[in-house]
Design an enzyme around this catalytic site. Structure first.
Site, PDB file in Angstrom:
ATOM      1  N   ASP A  33      39.109  33.712  23.175  1.00  0.00           N
ATOM      2  CA  ASP A  33      39.299  33.919  24.596  1.00  0.00           C
ATOM      3  C   ASP A  33      40.570  34.746  24.742  1.00  0.00           C
ATOM      4  O   ASP A  33      41.388  34.796  23.827  1.00  0.00           O
ATOM      5  CB  ASP A  33      39.451  32.540  25.234  1.00  0.00           C
ATOM      6  CG  ASP A  33      39.711  32.631  26.707  1.00  0.00           C
ATOM      7  OD1 ASP A  33      39.104  33.507  27.342  1.00  0.00           O
ATOM      8  OD2 ASP A  33      40.509  31.847  27.223  1.00  0.00           O
ATOM      9  N   LYS A  34      40.715  35.409  25.849  1.00  0.00           N
ATOM     10  CA  LYS A  34      41.933  36.211  25.983  1.00  0.00           C
ATOM     11  C   LYS A  34      43.027  35.439  26.713  1.00  0.00           C
ATOM     12  O   LYS A  34      44.072  35.137  26.137  1.00  0.00           O
ATOM     13  CB  LYS A  34      41.646  37.507  26.724  1.00  0.00           C
ATOM     14  CG  LYS A  34      42.821  38.458  26.722  1.00  0.00           C
ATOM     15  CD  LYS A  34      42.528  39.685  27.516  1.00  0.00           C
ATOM     16  CE  LYS A  34      42.599  39.426  29.005  1.00  0.00           C
ATOM     17  NZ  LYS A  34      43.961  39.237  29.487  1.00  0.00           N
TER      18      LYS A  34
ATOM     19  N   GLU B 239      49.491  36.878  41.740  1.00  0.00           N
ATOM     20  CA  GLU B 239      50.138  36.897  43.050  1.00  0.00           C
ATOM     21  C   GLU B 239      51.435  36.123  43.022  1.00  0.00           C
ATOM     22  O   GLU B 239      52.452  36.565  43.549  1.00  0.00           O
ATOM     23  CB  GLU B 239      49.193  36.296  44.102  1.00  0.00           C
ATOM     24  CG  GLU B 239      48.100  37.256  44.514  1.00  0.00           C
ATOM     25  CD  GLU B 239      47.346  36.759  45.723  1.00  0.00           C
ATOM     26  OE1 GLU B 239      47.368  35.540  45.956  1.00  0.00           O
ATOM     27  OE2 GLU B 239      46.740  37.582  46.410  1.00  0.00           O
TER      28      GLU B 239
ATOM     29  N   PHE C  94      40.205  39.308  48.779  1.00  0.00           N
ATOM     30  CA  PHE C  94      39.927  39.958  47.507  1.00  0.00           C
ATOM     31  C   PHE C  94      38.504  39.679  47.068  1.00  0.00           C
ATOM     32  O   PHE C  94      37.981  38.572  47.233  1.00  0.00           O
ATOM     33  CB  PHE C  94      40.899  39.393  46.459  1.00  0.00           C
ATOM     34  CG  PHE C  94      40.711  39.972  45.108  1.00  0.00           C
ATOM     35  CD1 PHE C  94      41.329  41.174  44.768  1.00  0.00           C
ATOM     36  CD2 PHE C  94      39.919  39.335  44.173  1.00  0.00           C
ATOM     37  CE1 PHE C  94      41.163  41.710  43.508  1.00  0.00           C
ATOM     38  CE2 PHE C  94      39.739  39.882  42.907  1.00  0.00           C
ATOM     39  CZ  PHE C  94      40.368  41.071  42.584  1.00  0.00           C
TER      40      PHE C  94
ATOM     41  N   LYS D 198      46.535  46.092  48.397  1.00  0.00           N
ATOM     42  CA  LYS D 198      47.003  45.886  47.032  1.00  0.00           C
ATOM     43  C   LYS D 198      45.758  45.794  46.163  1.00  0.00           C
ATOM     44  O   LYS D 198      44.803  45.099  46.510  1.00  0.00           O
ATOM     45  CB  LYS D 198      47.789  44.591  46.976  1.00  0.00           C
ATOM     46  CG  LYS D 198      48.246  44.147  45.627  1.00  0.00           C
ATOM     47  CD  LYS D 198      48.996  42.840  45.736  1.00  0.00           C
ATOM     48  CE  LYS D 198      48.038  41.685  45.728  1.00  0.00           C
ATOM     49  NZ  LYS D 198      48.685  40.379  45.737  1.00  0.00           N
TER      50      LYS D 198
ATOM     51  N   GLY E 110      36.738  36.842  30.520  1.00  0.00           N
ATOM     52  CA  GLY E 110      36.175  37.059  31.836  1.00  0.00           C
ATOM     53  C   GLY E 110      36.951  38.124  32.591  1.00  0.00           C
ATOM     54  O   GLY E 110      36.608  38.490  33.710  1.00  0.00           O
ATOM     55  N   ASP E 111      37.994  38.604  31.955  1.00  0.00           N
ATOM     56  CA  ASP E 111      38.872  39.562  32.603  1.00  0.00           C
ATOM     57  C   ASP E 111      38.219  40.931  32.710  1.00  0.00           C
ATOM     58  O   ASP E 111      37.180  41.185  32.115  1.00  0.00           O
ATOM     59  CB  ASP E 111      40.157  39.669  31.778  1.00  0.00           C
ATOM     60  CG  ASP E 111      41.356  39.689  32.682  1.00  0.00           C
ATOM     61  OD1 ASP E 111      41.204  40.198  33.802  1.00  0.00           O
ATOM     62  OD2 ASP E 111      42.413  39.225  32.254  1.00  0.00           O
TER      63      ASP E 111
ATOM     64  N   ARG F 192      34.317  40.555  31.187  1.00  0.00           N
ATOM     65  CA  ARG F 192      33.506  40.112  32.318  1.00  0.00           C
ATOM     66  C   ARG F 192      32.406  39.168  31.870  1.00  0.00           C
ATOM     67  O   ARG F 192      31.244  39.321  32.220  1.00  0.00           O
ATOM     68  CB  ARG F 192      32.897  41.326  33.038  1.00  0.00           C
ATOM     69  CG  ARG F 192      33.906  42.123  33.805  1.00  0.00           C
ATOM     70  CD  ARG F 192      33.859  41.794  35.257  1.00  0.00           C
ATOM     71  NE  ARG F 192      35.040  42.313  35.944  1.00  0.00           N
ATOM     72  CZ  ARG F 192      36.067  41.555  36.289  1.00  0.00           C
ATOM     73  NH1 ARG F 192      36.072  40.279  36.033  1.00  0.00           N
ATOM     74  NH2 ARG F 192      37.090  42.075  36.918  1.00  0.00           N
TER      75      ARG F 192
ATOM     76  N   ASP G  37      35.674  28.126  28.215  1.00  0.00           N
ATOM     77  CA  ASP G  37      35.427  28.365  26.802  1.00  0.00           C
ATOM     78  C   ASP G  37      34.689  27.217  26.144  1.00  0.00           C
ATOM     79  O   ASP G  37      34.321  27.306  24.985  1.00  0.00           O
ATOM     80  CB  ASP G  37      36.753  28.570  26.073  1.00  0.00           C
ATOM     81  CG  ASP G  37      37.589  29.645  26.718  1.00  0.00           C
ATOM     82  OD1 ASP G  37      37.010  30.680  27.052  1.00  0.00           O
ATOM     83  OD2 ASP G  37      38.797  29.438  26.897  1.00  0.00           O
TER      84      ASP G  37
END
Lengths: 1119, 350
Positions: A414-415, A511, A553, A576, A688-689, A798, A829
Site C-alpha cells: 500500500d502507499k 487540508e 470536492f 483549490k 487508492g491515490d 485508484r 488493505d
C-alpha cells in the site's frame, strides 16, 4: 455457563424460525404501542452478548478432539493406533499411542488456552458498563444485559454497544460525528442524523416519554444498507411515520466523536449486530513448505502402503512351503489356524503397515509446530524491529508462515501509511513564483535549514504582498475543516501561536496540513461561527468572512471552491485543486513559473495543490446562486447538473500560487524497496491515490528509477484507443526489450539497462478483469500478466480495496504460483492482506484493522527488509532442514521406536531449527541477492527430497547389512559368548542415533553453546538412558529383554569397531557431496560464507574496529 | 480510556497492555537477538581433506590389524546332518522320539588350535527371530516368580503354555523357545592313537551372560528342585522335566541350566551358532587342542530336516576382536583406502 449455552441454543433456534419474518418490530423503551395500532408478532432477540469463543467448558473435549482428528495426520495415527490395539502386531500400541496422545494433548492445551483468553475477552466486553434509560433515569448496566428496544446513552469517545437508531444528540441540529475506523478503517468523521421527530428529546425524562415503534429489516451484514421506519405516537393518536436509513443507524464498533452524548434505541444486539455478522474468522493459510511437506508425506504414505503390500506378498510366498509356515518349533494357535486366508492376509498387511508406520514421522508435526511457535518469538524479540516512536514491536499473529517469509516473490504494498508515513506536512508554497517555506516546527524547535529560503520577511513589494496575503486567506478559507476547541486535552496538533489550543478535523489530511502550515505563516483559521469564517491575521486582528457557498470536492473535478464575502463586501471565489484541473481554467497569473515549480515538487514526491481566485461582482454572484440553486433542487440527474454548474462557475480564474505538502516517506523505505528488488522480489504498489502522486512516491522510494520506461495503462489512454490495442502495443514494447535482454537482467541492477514500470489504474484494471461477452475472458488477463511479469515495477493506482485483493489473487493464481506478500496499514488493505500468502500489517495511523487481520504486524515499512531478508531466509533454511531431516531420520525402524523419534533426536533438530544461522545476519542484510538462493522453494524440491531419501536408504542399508555381516558367522565377543537378536537391534539403533545426530552436527553452521549442549547432550542422554534401561530390572515391565544388552554390547571391542565404522561409512557420502558441491558449484550463499570466513580471519588481526565484529557483540541498549 | 466493544480490538488492547507490563522493548540478550557467541563451522577444503586423511589412515590401520588378527584364528566347522543321515531320517518322524540315535564323526586337525577353544553348535534355517516365537516365553516364570504363568492369561491358548493332554497344567518352562531347545549331545574325543580314545575335557560354565545366569534366570525357591516344580508339566518336546536337566550340579539344574539359558537368548538370524562348551585346558590340552585325530560323538535328537535346515558343530579359537570374520577388517581397509583416493580427486579439483 450451561445456562448461556441453552439460551444461545434457544436463540439460534428462534432466529432460525424468525427468518420467515422479513422484518422486526421494536418497541422503543419497551412501551407497548397504543391499542389502536397494528398487532405485531412478538419476536425474541438475542441479548447483547458477544461470543467469539469456540468452545464451552462442556463441549471442549469432544469438539476439540473432533477438530483435531479432522487433520489428516492425526487421523492416520489414530487409525494406526486402533489397528495396533485390535490386531496382534510386533509393536505395542503404546509406541504409537503415546506420541499421538502427546500431540493431541499439547494441541488441546494450546487451543484451550487460546479459547480461555477469548472467553476472558468476551466476558470483559460483555460486562462493560452501558448507560440505559429506565423510567426516566440513567442506569448503568452490563453491556450483555442490553436488550433490543432499550434506550441507550453514549458519551463522547465511547463506542456504541450495539446497533442503535439515533434518536437525539446533544448537538442542536440533531447530528453526531462518528468514526468507523474499527469497522471499515475510515478514520474520517462521518455525520449521522437523528430521527427528525425525536431530535428534540434532550434529557433522560424527555426521551423516556417517547412513544414509538420501529420496524426494520432483519439483521444483515451490509454495513451501508439499512431500511426501516419509525412510528412515533403522539397524543394525537395519529402516528407519524418516518423512513429510517443508514444515516440514522449507529453501528456497534463505531466511536462517537465531537458530540457530547447521544440517545439511541437498540435494534440489533449481540451476535446480530452488523459488526458481528461481518466478523469472520480468518481462513487458515498454509505455507509452501507445509504443502511440500504434505506432498512428501503422501509419497511416503505410498511407499508405506506398497512396502506393506510387497511384504505381505513376500510373506505368503515364503510361507507357501509348509515347513516355513508352521515349523515344528513354532506352532500357531488354534484361532490362527482357523482364520480365513484373506482375513489373515489383510491382518498381516495391517500389521506391516503398523510396523513400518514410523517412516511417517508423527513427531515431525509436533516439532514443526513447536519450531514455528518458538521461532516466532525471535521475530517478536528482535530489537531491530522495535519502533521506539510508537513503542511497538512486531506482532506475530500466525506462526505458521515464518518460513514463507523466505519465499516471497511478489510484494504488494500500500502507499499511504505504508510506504509513506501518512503524516502530511506543509512543505512550501509558491506565490507568483516566489517560494515560501514556513518555519518547520519540529518539537518546538525551528529547524535551521529553513532560514536560507525563508522569504517571508523580505516582502517583494506592495502588490506582491497583497497577493501573498490573498493567497494565505484563500488557503485559510478554502477548506472544509472543522475546528474543535480543546482546552484541556493535549491535542496533537496544537497551534503554538494562539493562547488556547485547537484541533483541526477534516476528512482530508492535506487540508489540515495546509491550514496548519498557513498558521505558521501567520494566518490562523479560528472557527466557523454562524456562517462566518474567522481568521486571525498577522496583526492579530480577526477577519470575518461570510461563507456563501461551498463547491465541495469530488474526485472527478479534483478541486473545490468556496465563495465568501469579505467584511468589505467583496465577493471572492477561492478554488483549490490539482494542477491539472486548475491550469486549464486560469486566465491570469504567472502560470509558467508556478507550473515549473509544481512539476519540480511533484517529481520530489510532494503532493501539490494549486490555488486560484476570482472576484465576483454581485451580479455575477446572483447568477452563480441561481445556477447552483437550480442544480441543487433538481430531482433528476442532480449530480450531473451540479457538476455542470460547478464547471461553469469555476472558470476564468486568476492563479495565485501553489502549495506543496509532503507525505513523508517512511524511514528507509527506498532502501528497503531497493533491497527487495535486489533480492529478486517484485514490488507492486497498490494505492487508492491518484496517479501523479503515486508515481511521485514511486520515484521517491526508488521503485521507479530515472531510466525506467513508464508504460501507462490508464483510463485516459484506453479512451483514446481500444483496450485491445493498448494491451497489445504494451506487450510488444515490453517483449521486444525483454527478448533482447538476457535473463541476467531480471535483476534490474545494471544501471544502463532499460527496465519498465507499468502504471495501471483501477478503471483499466476492471476493464481487463471483466469477462468479455464472447467468453474469451482469459485473453486480456493473460496478456496483462505477461506485461506485468516483464516489468520491474508495477504501480496500480485508484484501486478499490476489492481490486487490490483481485490483483493479488490474479498473481497468486498465475501459472508459476508465486508466493505473494501484501503489506498495508489501513482497513482498505485488509482484503489484500487476507488474500495474499503472507499478510503483513503495518501498525499505523489508520487504526489497527490491518494489523489485526495480518499474519504479521510490524511498526514500520523498513522492518520488512529484516523480516524478509533475515528472518524469512533463516526460517526457511531452518524449516526445510527440519523437514528433510525428519524424513531422513525416520527411514529406519527397530526397537526404542517411540523414544527414538521423540526424545533422542528431536531436541537437537528443534534447537538447530531455532538457532541455525548459516550466514550471519549482517551478511544477509547487506547482500539481498542471497535471497534468490532460496527462492521458489529451492530447498524442498524433489531433487533434494530424493537426495535425502536416498541418503536415508543408504544409511539404513549400511546399518543393517553392516551389522548383519558382523553378526552372521561371527562371535563378536572375546569370551566366546554369543549375542542375541536384542543386541543386534541395539547395535543398529546405537549406530543410528549417533549417525543421525552427527549428521545434524555436520549440517550445523552456527555453534552456540546451546547447540553444543543439546547435540552432545542428546548423545549422552541416549547412552545414559540405554544404560539405565538395560541396567535395572524394571518392576513394571513383564519382559526384561533389554536387560544388560547395551552394557554387554559395549563390553565387546568389536562392537565398538563396528559402531565407529558404520557411522563413518554412513556419514561419508554426505560429507563428500557437500565438499564437492561447495568446491565445484558454490551457490551465492556459500560464497558469502567463504568470504565471511576470510574476513573473520583478517579480523583476528589487532584491528578490532571492524563493524562485523562489533555487530556480533550485543549492542548497548538504546534509550 | 474509551470503552471498546469490539472483541478484536479489545483483545489486541489486552495484549498490548500485557506487553507494556513486561517492558515493551524486547530484551537485549544475545539469545533473543539471535546473537549468541558462536563458532561457525565451515567445511573448508583443507580441513576436510586432512580430516579425510586422518580418518582414512585410522581405518586403514584398524583394518590391517583386524585382518591380521582374523588370520590368526583357527576355525573348523563340520556339518553333520548329511553325515548322520540315518539319524536325520529317524528324527523326521516324531513317533521315534524315544529311539536313541548316535553318530560319530571323525576328523583330523592338522594344526594345533592355540589358546582357548570354543565349541559351538550351528543351525541353518532355524528362525529364532520369528515374531510369535520370540514372544513365546515368560520371563517372570524364568525368574521363578510366576511359575504357573498366571500373568500370561492372554496367551492362554497359545501353544506350549498349557499342557493340553494333562488338563491344561502349566508348562515349565513354557513357550515355544524353551520347547524347541537344542537337545543334541556333542562329545569331542581325542584319538591319541588308534587305541586310546579320550574325551576332551570341556567346561559347560561361562557360556552364558553373567546377568542371564545370575539375574534373569532363577529357580523357584523350595527345599528341592523337583518339589519346586510340582504342579507344572514338562514341555511337550522334552524327554525329561526341567528339574532333571543336570542332576549332578544343582547350579546347573532347572532354569539355571547353561544350555537352556544359551538357547533362550534368541538369535537374530536364521543361521546362527550358539556356544556349547569351552575347552578345559588341562593335561594334553593346556596349550589348546593339539593336532591329531578327533571325533565328535553326537547323540542326534534335534530334527532339522523337517524344516530343511542343517546342523553343524564348530570349533574355534578367538582373539581380542572375537571370531574369525574378515568382514570387519576388510570393511575398514576398504573404507580407509577409499578415503585417500577421494582425497586425491578432491585435491585435484581445488
Amino acid at each position: 455457563m450451561d445456562c448461556s449455552l441453552v439460551r444461545t441454543l434457544v436463540h439460534r433456534y428462534c432466529a432460525g424460525e424468525e427468518n420467515c419474518v422479513d422484518s422486526r418490530t421494536i418497541y422503543v423503551g419497551h412501551r407497548e404501542p397504543p391499542p389502536g395500532a397494528e398487532a405485531y408478532i412478538p419476536q425474541r432477540h438475542p441479548d447483547n452478548r458477544i461470543v467469539s469463543s469456540k468452545y464451552t467448558f462442556w463441549n471442549f473435549i469432544p469438539k476439540n478432539l473432533f477438530e483435531q482428528f479432522r487433520r489428516i495426520a492425526n487421523f492416520y495415527f489414530l487409525i494406526i493406533f486402533l489397528v495396533q490395539l485390535i490386531i496382534d502386531t510386533p509393536t505395542s500400541p503404546v509406541t504409537s499411542g503415546l506420541p499421538l496422545f502427546f500431540v493431541i494433548t499439547v494441541t488441546a492445551i494450546k487451543q484451550g488456552y487460546e479459547d480461555w483468553l477469548r472467553h476472558k475477552a468476551d466476558n470483559a466486553m460483555n460486562q462493560c458498563p452501558v448507560h440505559f434509560i429506565q423510567h426516566g433515569k440513567l442506569v448503568r448496566k452490563q453491556s450483555r444485559k442490553l436488550r433490543v428496544g432499550d434506550i441507550v446513552m453514549v458519551k463522547e469517545d465511547e463506542t456504541f454497544p450495539c446497533d442503535l437508531i439515533f434518536l437525539s444528540s446533544s448537538r442542536g441540529d440533531g447530528t453526531c460525528h462518528v468514526t468507523t475506523a474499527s469497522l471499515d478503517g475510515e478514520s474520517s468523521h462521518k455525520t449521522h442524523y437523528a430521527v427528525q421527530d425525536t431530535k428534540g428529546f434532550h434529557t433522560e425524562e424527555d426521551i423516556d416519554g417517547l412513544h414509538a415503534t420501529i420496524e426494520c429489516e432483519q439483521p444483515q451484514p451490509d454495513l451501508y444498507k439499512f431500511v426501516g421506519r419509525i412510528n412515533v405516537y403522539s397524543d394525537r393518536n395519529d402516528p407519524v411515520v418516518r423512513p429510517l436509513g443508514s444515516e440514522n443507524l449507529l453501528l456497534r464498533g463505531a466511536t462517537l466523536k465531537n458530540t457530547e452524548k447521544i440517545f439511541g434505541v437498540a435494534i440489533y444486539t449481540g451476535m446480530e449486530t452488523k459488526m458481528a455478522l461481518n466478523y469472520q474468522s480468518k481462513s487458515q493459510k498454509r505455507s509452501a513448505v507445509e504443502k511440500s511437506m504434505n506432498v512428501f508425506l503422501i509419497v511416503y504414505l505410498c511407499i508405506l502402503v506398497s512396502k506393506a503390500l510387497i511384504n505381505t506378498v513376500l510373506k505368503y510366498v515364503w510361507q507357501s512351503e509348509p515347513f516355513r509356515d508352521e515349523p515344528w518349533y513354532n506352532h500357531k494357535t488354534e484361532s490362527e489356524r482357523q482364520r480365513n486366508l484373506f482375513l489373515r492376509a489383510f491382518t498381516d498387511f495391517l500389521a506391516f503397515m503398523v510396523l513400518f508406520n514410523y517412516i511417517i514421522p508423527v513427531s515431525m508435526y509436533v516439532t514443526v509446530e513447536m519450531q514455528k511457535f518458538l521461532g516466532s518469538y525471535f521475530i517478536t524479540w528482535d530489537e531491530d524491529m522495535f519502533d521506539e516512536d510508537t513503542g511497538e514491536g512486531p506482532l506475530v499473529n500466525t506462526s505458521d508462515l515464518n518460513e514463507e517469509l523466505g519465499q516471497v516473490e511478489y510484494v504488494f504494498t500500500d502507499k499511504t501509511g505504508t510506504l509513506t508515513e501518512n503524516n502530511m506536512e506543509f512543505k512550501e508554497c509558491c506565490i507568483e513564483g516566489h517560494v515560501y517555506v514556513p518555519h518547520a516546527v519540529c518539537n518546538g524547535q525551528v529547524l535551521p535549514d529553513a532560514s536560507g529560503i525563508d522569504m517571508i520577511d523580505s516582502s517583494p513589494g506592495a502588490g506582491a504582498r497583497e497577493r501573498e496575503e490573498l493567497f494565505f486567506r484563500a488557503l485559510c478559507l478554502c477548506h472544509t475543516i472543522q475546528v474543535k476547541d480543546d482546552d484541556d486535552v493535549d491535542g496533537p496538533r496544537k497551534s503554538p501561536d494562539s493562547g488556547k489550543s485547537c484541533v483541526y478535523i477534516s476528512s482530508s489530511p492535506d487540508e489540515v496540513a495546509l491550514v496548519e502550515g498557513i498558521q505558521r505563516l501567520g494566518f490562523t483559521y479560528l472557527r466557523l461561527k454562524e456562517n462566518y469564517m474567522e481568521i486571525l491575521n498577522r496583526e492579530n486582528g480577526v477577519e470575518r468572512f461570510e461563507l456563501l457557498e461551498i463547491l465541495s470536492f469530488d474526485s472527478v473535478r479534483r478541486r473545490m471552491s468556496v465563495i465568501v464575502r469579505s467584511a468589505t463586501g467583496e465577493i471572492y471565489l477561492f478554488c483549490k485543486g490539482a494542477d491539472s484541473s486548475i491550469f486549464p481554467r486560469v486566465i491570469e497569473g504567472k502560470v509558467d513559473q508556478i507550473r515549473s515549480r509544481v512539476e519540480r515538487n511533484a517529481v520530489e514526491g510532494l503532493r501539490t495543490l494549486c490555488v486560484a481566485y476570482k472576484r465576483l461582482i454581485p451580479e455575477e454572484y446572483e447568477g452563480v446562486c441561481t445556477l447552483l440553486q437550480a442544480a441543487k433542487v433538481a430531482l433528476q440527474d442532480r449530480e450531473k447538473k451540479l457538476a455542470e454548474a460547478y464547471e461553469q462557475i469555476e472558470k476564468d480564474l486568476i492563479l495565485l500560487g501553489a502549495t506543496a505538502v509532503e507525505d513523508r516517506l517512511q524511514e528507509k523505505a527506498a532502501d528497503t524497496i531497493e533491497a527487495l528488488q535486489k533480492a529478486g522480489i517484485k514490488v507492486w504498489v497498490l494505492t487508492g491515490d491518484k496517479m501523479e502522486t503515486a508515481a511521485a512516491t514511486c520515484y521517491a522510494c526508488k521503485l521507479f528509477r530515472r531510466n525506467t520506461q513508464l508504460l501507462e495503462l490508464t483510463t485516459k489512454k484506453i479512451e483514446e484507443q481500444s483496450l485491445h490495442d493498448v494491451l497489445f502495443e504494451l506487450s510488444k514494447t515490453v517483449l521486444r526489450h525483454s527478448g533482447s535482454l538476457t535473463r541476467d537482467n531480471f535483476s534490474g541492477l545494471s544501471a544502463d539497462m532499460q527496465d519498465h514500470g507499468l502504471i495501471i489504474d483501477g478503471a483499466a484494471l476492471s476493464l481487463i478483469m471483466k469477462p468479455r461477452e464472447d467468453g474469451s475472458c482469459g485473453n486480456y488477463r493473460e496478456l496483462f500478466l505477461e506485461i506485468c511479469r516483464n516489468c520491474s515495477a508495477v504501480l496500480c493506482c485508484r484501486m478499490a480495496p476489492l481490486q487490490k485483493a483481485q490483483i493479488v489473487k490474479l498473481i497468486k493464481l498465475s501459472k508459476e504460483h508465486p508466493i505473494t506478500l501484501a503489506i498495508g496499514d489501513g482497513a482498505n488493505d485488509v482484503s489484500m492482506i487476507l488474500e495474499a500468502h503472507v499478510g503483513i500489517g503495518v501498525i499505523g495511523k489508520e487504526g489497527r484493522q490491518a494489523a489485526r487481520n495480518s499474519d504479521y504486524a510490524i511498526p514500520k515499512f523498513k522492518h520488512l527488509k529484516k523480516m524478509l531478508l533475515v528472518h524469512g531466509h533463516l526460517y526457511y533454511i531452518r524449516i526445510s532442514e527440519l523437514v528433510q531431516y525428519f524424513f531422513y531420520k525416520t527411514l529406519y525402524d527397530t526397537a526404542y521406536l517411540t523414544l527414538y523419534n521423540i526424545s533422542f533426536t528431536s531436541l537437537p533438530i528443534l534447537l538447530y531449527s531455532l538457532m541455525e544461522q548459516h550466514v550471519s545476519i549482517d551478511t544477509l542484510r547487506r547482500d539481498p541477492s542471497l535471497y534468490r538462493d532460496i527462492a521458489k522453494n529451492a530447498l524442498l524440491r524433489w531433487r533434494v527430497f530424493i537426495y535425502w531419501t536416498f541418503l536415508g536408504v543408504f544409511d539404513a542399508l549400511v546399518f543393517f547389512f553392516g551389522a548383519y555381516f558382523m553378526f552372521e558367522n561371527t562371535t563378536v565377543t572375546s569370551n566366546g559368548q554369543i549375542f542375541g537378536n536384542w543386541t543386534f537391534g541395539t547395535l543398529v539403533f546405537t549406530v543410528m542415533v549417533f549417525t543421525v545426530t552427527l549428521k545434524l552436527a555436520l549440517d550445523t553452521h552456527y555453534w552456540t553453546w546451546i547447540n553444543h549442549f543439546v547435540i552432545w547432550g542428546s548423545l549422552l542422554f541416549y547412552v545414559v538412558f540405554s544404560l539405565l534401561w538395560g541396567g535395572i530390572i524394571w518392576p513394571f515391565l513383564s519382559y526384561q529383554r533389554m536387560y544388560f544388552v547395551f552394557i554387554q554390547m559395549l563390553s565387546s571391542g568389536p562392537a565398538w569397531l563396528v559402531i565407529i565404522l558404520l557411522i563413518t561409512v554412513s556419514l561419508l557420502p554426505d560429507v563428500l557431496k557437500k565438499v564437492l558441491c561447495r568446491q565445484l558449484w558454490p551457490s551465492a550463499t556459500e560464497k558469502v560464507q567463504q568470504s565471511t570466513k576470510l574476513k573473520a580471519s583478517v579480523t583476528a588481526a589487532p584491528n578490532t574496529d571492524r563493524p562485523l565484529l562489533k555487530d556480533l557483540l550485543p549492542r548497548p541498549r538504546r534509550h | 480510556m474509551s470503552q471498546k466493544y469490539n472483541p478484536i480490538t479489545w483483545r489486541t488492547k489486552m495484549k498490548k497492555t500485557s506487553q507494556i507490563c513486561q517492558s515493551k522493548l524486547p530484551d537485549n540478550t544475545a539469545l533473543k537477538q539471535q546473537q549468541l557467541p558462536a563458532y561457525r563451522l565451515q567445511l573448508s577444503a583443507t580441513g576436510v581433506l586432512s580430516g579425510f586423511f586422518a580418518t582414512g589412515a585410522f581405518c586403514l590401520g584398524v583394518g590391517i590389524i583386524l585382518i591380521l588378527s582374523a588370520k590368526s584364528i583357527k576355525e573348523i566347522e563340520i556339518k553333520y546332518t548329511k553325515i548322520c543321515a540315518n539319524c536325520a531320517e529317524l528324527r523326521e518322524d516324531a513317533i521315534n522320539f524315544d529311539k536313541e540315535c548316535t553318530c560319530s564323526i571323525p576328523f583330523y586337525l592338522s594344526e594345533t588350535m592355540q589358546g582357548n577353544v570354543y565349541l559351538y553348535y550351528k543351525l541353518y534355517g532355524f528362525y529364532q527371530n520369528l515374531y510369535r516365537y520370540i514372544l513365546s516365553r515368560s520371563n517372570s516364570q524364568l525368574v521363578g516368580t510366576d511359575l504357573k504363568v498366571r500373568l500370561y492369561l492372554i496367551w492362554y491358548n497359545t501353544p506350549f503354555f498349557k499342557d493340553q493332554s494333562h488338563n491344561g497344567t502349566p508348562i515349565a518352562p513354557c513357550g515355544a523357545i524353551a520347547n524347541s531347545i537344542f537337545n543334541d549331545t556333542i562329545i569331542l574325543s581325542y584319538n591319541l592313537n588308534s587305541s586310546i580314545h579320550m574325551e576332551v575335557p570341556m567346561l559347560r560354565s561361562g557360556i552364558t551372560w553373567w546377568t542371564d545366569k545370575y539375574v534373569k534366570f532363577r529357580n523357584p525357591s523350595a527345599i528341592n528342585l523337583s518339589s519346586a516344580f510340582t504342579g507344572t508339566a514338562k514341555p511337550p518336546y522334552w524327554s525329561k522335566p526341567v528339574y532333571e536337566l543336570d542332576l549332578e550340579d544343582t547350579e546347573n539344574n532347572g532354569f539355571l541350566n547353561d544350555d537352556f539359558i544359551v538357547w533362550m537368548r534368541t538369535a537374530a538370524f536364521p543361521t546362527f551358532k550358539k556356544l556349547y562348551r569351552r575347552l578345559n585346558r588341562v593335561q594334553y590340552f593346556i596349550e589348546g587342542l593339539p593336532a591329531g585325530n578327533y571325533s565328535f560323538n553326537i547323540t542326534y535328537n534335534f530334527p532339522v530336516t523337517r524344516f530343511k535346515g542343517e546342523k553343524s558343530v564348530v570349533l574355534s579359537t578367538l582373539t581380542w576382536s572375537g571370531g574369525s570374520s574378515l568382514f570387519l577388517g576388510l570393511a575398514y581397509t576398504v573404507t580407509g583406502s577409499s578415503l585417500p583416493g577421494r582425497n586425491y580427486r578432491l585435491s585435484n579439483n581445488c
